[in-house]
Design an enzyme around this catalytic site. Sequence first.
Site, PDB file in Angstrom:
ATOM      1  N   THR A  41     -12.904  -1.876 -22.540  1.00 53.45           N
ATOM      2  CA  THR A  41     -14.807  -2.238 -22.605  1.00 53.45           C
ATOM      3  C   THR A  41     -15.201  -3.327 -23.101  1.00 53.45           C
ATOM      4  O   THR A  41     -16.033  -4.071 -23.928  1.00 53.45           O
ATOM      5  CB  THR A  41     -15.225  -0.703 -23.309  1.00 53.45           C
ATOM      6  OG1 THR A  41     -15.021   0.271 -22.233  1.00 53.45           O
ATOM      7  CG2 THR A  41     -16.902  -0.673 -23.777  1.00 53.45           C
ATOM      8  N   HIS A  80     -14.392  -6.359 -21.800  1.00 55.16           N
ATOM      9  CA  HIS A  80     -15.492  -7.086 -21.038  1.00 55.16           C
ATOM     10  C   HIS A  80     -16.041  -6.886 -21.321  1.00 55.16           C
ATOM     11  O   HIS A  80     -17.157  -8.332 -21.023  1.00 55.16           O
ATOM     12  CB  HIS A  80     -15.630  -5.316 -19.839  1.00 55.16           C
ATOM     13  CG  HIS A  80     -14.768  -4.865 -19.291  1.00 55.16           C
ATOM     14  ND1 HIS A  80     -13.768  -5.303 -18.055  1.00 55.16           N
ATOM     15  CD2 HIS A  80     -14.572  -3.469 -18.916  1.00 55.16           C
ATOM     16  CE1 HIS A  80     -13.404  -4.310 -17.461  1.00 55.16           C
ATOM     17  NE2 HIS A  80     -13.435  -3.372 -18.388  1.00 55.16           N
TER      18      HIS A  80
END
Length: 346
Positions: A45, A48
């Site tokens: 995450t 990202h």
Amino acid sequence: MTPKKMKALVKVRPGPGAELAEVDVPAAGPADVLVKVRACSICGTDYHIYSWDQWSAGRVKPPLVFGHEFSGEVVTAGPAAKGVKVGDFVSAETHIACGTCFLCRTGQAHVCQNVAIIGVDRPGAFAEYVAIPAENAWQNPSDMSPEVASIQEPLGNAVHTTLSGDVAGRTVAVLGCGPIGLMAVAVARAAGAAAVYATDVSPYRLDLARAVGATRAIDARGDAQAEIINATSGLGVDVVLEMSGSPLALKQAWRLARFGGRVSILGIPSRPVEVDLANDIVFRGLTVHGITGRRMYDTWHQVRGLLSSGRLDVTPLITHRLRLEDFEAGMTLMAAGQCGKIVMYP
Ligand code: ZN
């Protein structure tokens, strides 16, 4: 005395990249604790958010200190902070559930629809200090290493996925050997799986899968499906753990599971995936389980139990240790898949 300023990794503006900056030490509310971060680890995450994919662009509001996996020492506790005191060595459940919705009140806080995530929706842990609700603090044994304490959060994802059904004495396929897939291999072995077949496209990660006990680590670009079906006398495995989010792996997942088997899915495909529902799931009698987060706090207790049992060792999966200043190197390793868990020290 807690300083007023700290260094932190900040997503300054929409778009790729991040900056190490000096920011205010976060204010802790009455029911919060302020934690001095001893170790923090990079999650997919975080990559990202760093690279600014479509999901991040729709969710994250810069400027934001990101990062959510960490461990550290409580330095201040608000007057209403229950169960945690200054000096405690803690990690955190990173999903802050509302506590009042139907799901929270029926023991399903892991799917709370009002969830706020540390380092996504509020300031995170790639910093010298992070403020969290006391309720989300998880007490660690004082002799646990800060790096293992930090990676318990993704380990919880692996435990939730792997142990969402029976694995003792069962055959297991783990599709995708990113850090959580690798942890799932280790958890399945620790929980007594008869055999664990791991697939990935990275030779580096297949080696790590072997290091944590995969019976066979197979290049997903070859005929992994035939190899696993053969290894299970043509039956398929009892349990498939889909950890990759790859549409190809998902297609294999249904066929790799034996009739009546379980497929638990943690991997997140970036777009909708087509499934031959009748032939792949219904007629095969599969149980399909979507996994999100960790059960609060059943999964955390299982993580603690597995680690303290001595049967689960995740230290081989911590492959890189960096200063917070060297985050760019960490993100480059993440992009290349040439790493297990990367831990940073603020
Ligand atoms: Zn809720």
